[in-house]
Design an enzyme around this catalytic site. Sequence first.
Site: not given
Length: 217
Positions: A29, A32, A69-70, A74, A91
């Site tokens: 987060d 992001t 960030d993804g 993970r 986004d």
Amino acid sequence: MLGVNLRPAVGRFWAPVVRGLVRAGVTADAVTLTGTLGAVASAVFLIGNGLLFWGALAVTVFVLLDMLDGALARARGGGSVFGAVLDSTGDRAADAAIFGGLVWWFSGAGDNRLLVLLALLCRVLGVLTSYVKARAEGVGLSADVGIVERTERLILVLVGTGFTGLGIPYAVHVALWVLLAGSAVTVAQRFAAVRRESRGQQLPTSPPGGASGRPAP
């Protein structure tokens, strides 16, 4: 579709950075938010003030955090629902800032009403591209098609903007015209996919005395 194909390569590129961030306790987060705020600030203060090359370069760097960030989520055991909503919202904010910066510059000192119109139309079609898919997913469909998704949209607008900043004539004109055509086709493709997938399906009716069976947008 290009974004799906690029993700493995970008994931390998970011792998050492992800490992370092995990050890440092940085959350997905936080990445992001950093990427979103950096992209918005770069678009507003650089592109919006006519520093097109540097603005496009800075936005590109921060947008790359969208894939970081993804991977970080993970690596930390999986993302959260809140993180997914935050990422999607970020986004949309970054996209709006990029086109808003172009509109601001070319409606003022940049003095090009055609580019203002093109940027606005591309922004509207970008919103529709995202909305049709989100709305379709809300009723159990996918609409996961289209020749111009977010990755292609960003590549076109940032490359065109950056080349214009380097003095290449009509670079942003060409980029926005291509983006406009591609986005229009993508919206049509997604509507066609929804129509095809939904054939024969009906929305549930409201209980007596309730609101219309058509959900609010």
